[in-house]
Motif scaffolding. Structure first.
Motif, short mmCIF file in Angstrom:
data_model
loop_
_atom_site.label_atom_id
_atom_site.label_comp_id
_atom_site.label_asym_id
_atom_site.label_seq_id
_atom_site.Cartn_x
_atom_site.Cartn_y
_atom_site.Cartn_z
N LYS A 88 0.82 -1.22 0.00
CA LYS A 88 0.00 0.00 0.00
C LYS A 88 0.86 1.26 0.00
O LYS A 88 0.45 2.29 -0.53
CB LYS A 88 -0.95 0.01 1.20
N GLY A 89 2.05 1.18 0.56
CA GLY A 89 2.95 2.33 0.60
C GLY A 89 3.82 2.49 -0.63
O GLY A 89 4.54 3.47 -0.76
N TRP A 90 3.76 1.53 -1.54
CA TRP A 90 4.61 1.56 -2.72
C TRP A 90 4.07 2.51 -3.79
O TRP A 90 2.88 2.79 -3.86
CB TRP A 90 4.69 0.18 -3.35
N GLU A 128 3.23 -1.94 -10.32
CA GLU A 128 3.17 -2.47 -11.68
C GLU A 128 4.31 -3.47 -11.93
O GLU A 128 4.14 -4.41 -12.70
CB GLU A 128 3.18 -1.33 -12.69
N ALA A 129 5.45 -3.27 -11.28
CA ALA A 129 6.56 -4.22 -11.43
C ALA A 129 6.17 -5.60 -10.90
O ALA A 129 6.40 -6.61 -11.56
CB ALA A 129 7.81 -3.70 -10.73
N ILE A 130 5.54 -5.65 -9.72
CA ILE A 130 5.17 -6.98 -9.19
C ILE A 130 4.00 -7.57 -9.96
O ILE A 130 3.90 -8.78 -10.08
CB ILE A 130 4.93 -6.99 -7.66
N LEU A 164 12.43 -3.95 -8.06
CA LEU A 164 12.03 -3.24 -6.85
C LEU A 164 13.18 -2.45 -6.22
O LEU A 164 12.98 -1.28 -5.85
CB LEU A 164 11.40 -4.18 -5.84
N PRO A 165 14.38 -3.01 -6.08
CA PRO A 165 15.46 -2.21 -5.48
C PRO A 165 15.78 -0.95 -6.28
O PRO A 165 15.98 0.12 -5.70
CB PRO A 165 16.66 -3.17 -5.46
N GLU A 166 15.80 -1.06 -7.59
CA GLU A 166 16.10 0.11 -8.42
C GLU A 166 14.99 1.15 -8.33
O GLU A 166 15.25 2.35 -8.26
CB GLU A 166 16.30 -0.31 -9.88
N LEU A 167 13.76 0.71 -8.32
CA LEU A 167 12.63 1.64 -8.19
C LEU A 167 12.65 2.31 -6.83
O LEU A 167 12.24 3.47 -6.69
CB LEU A 167 11.30 0.92 -8.44
#
Length: 97
Positions: free
Chosen positions: A69-71, A77-79, A87-90
């Motif tokens: 929810k905090g993303w 959209e990545a997941i 995820l780490p890069e984003l």
């Protein structure tokens, strides 16, 4: 054993809704049926299930739901695409802003 699901719905206005349930199909139907007028998805129907993840520990499911929810939209959209490795890069890009 009860299975818990963290799920993401894509709403008719192209927004995303993240939730948790122990009955995924029933819960998606409830969102689409407009059972609760105070629910975010009530005015953004129809909704489409675009992601779900299973948990056997309700506390882990709740923790993951809060995290998602905090993303940002890009991380969600990545997941949805299955690109967990992004995820780490984003996360780094968000920290630079």
């Amino acid at each position: 054993m009860i299975i818990y699901y963290v799920y993401i719905l894509k709403c008719s206005d192209n927004s995303y809704y993240t939730g948790i349930t122990n009955d995924l199909l029933r819960r998606v139907d409830e969102h689409n049926d407009g059972i609760n007028p105070t629910c975010y998805t009530y005015n953004t129907r129809p909704v489409e299930l675009v992601f779900s993840s299973e948990f056997i520990d309700v506390n882990l499911a709740i923790s993951f739901e809060k995290q998602v929810k905090g993303w940002s939209r890009k991380k969600k959209e990545a997941i949805i695409r299955g690109d967990w490795n992004l995820l780490p890069e984003l996360s780094k890009n968000k920290m630079k802003i």
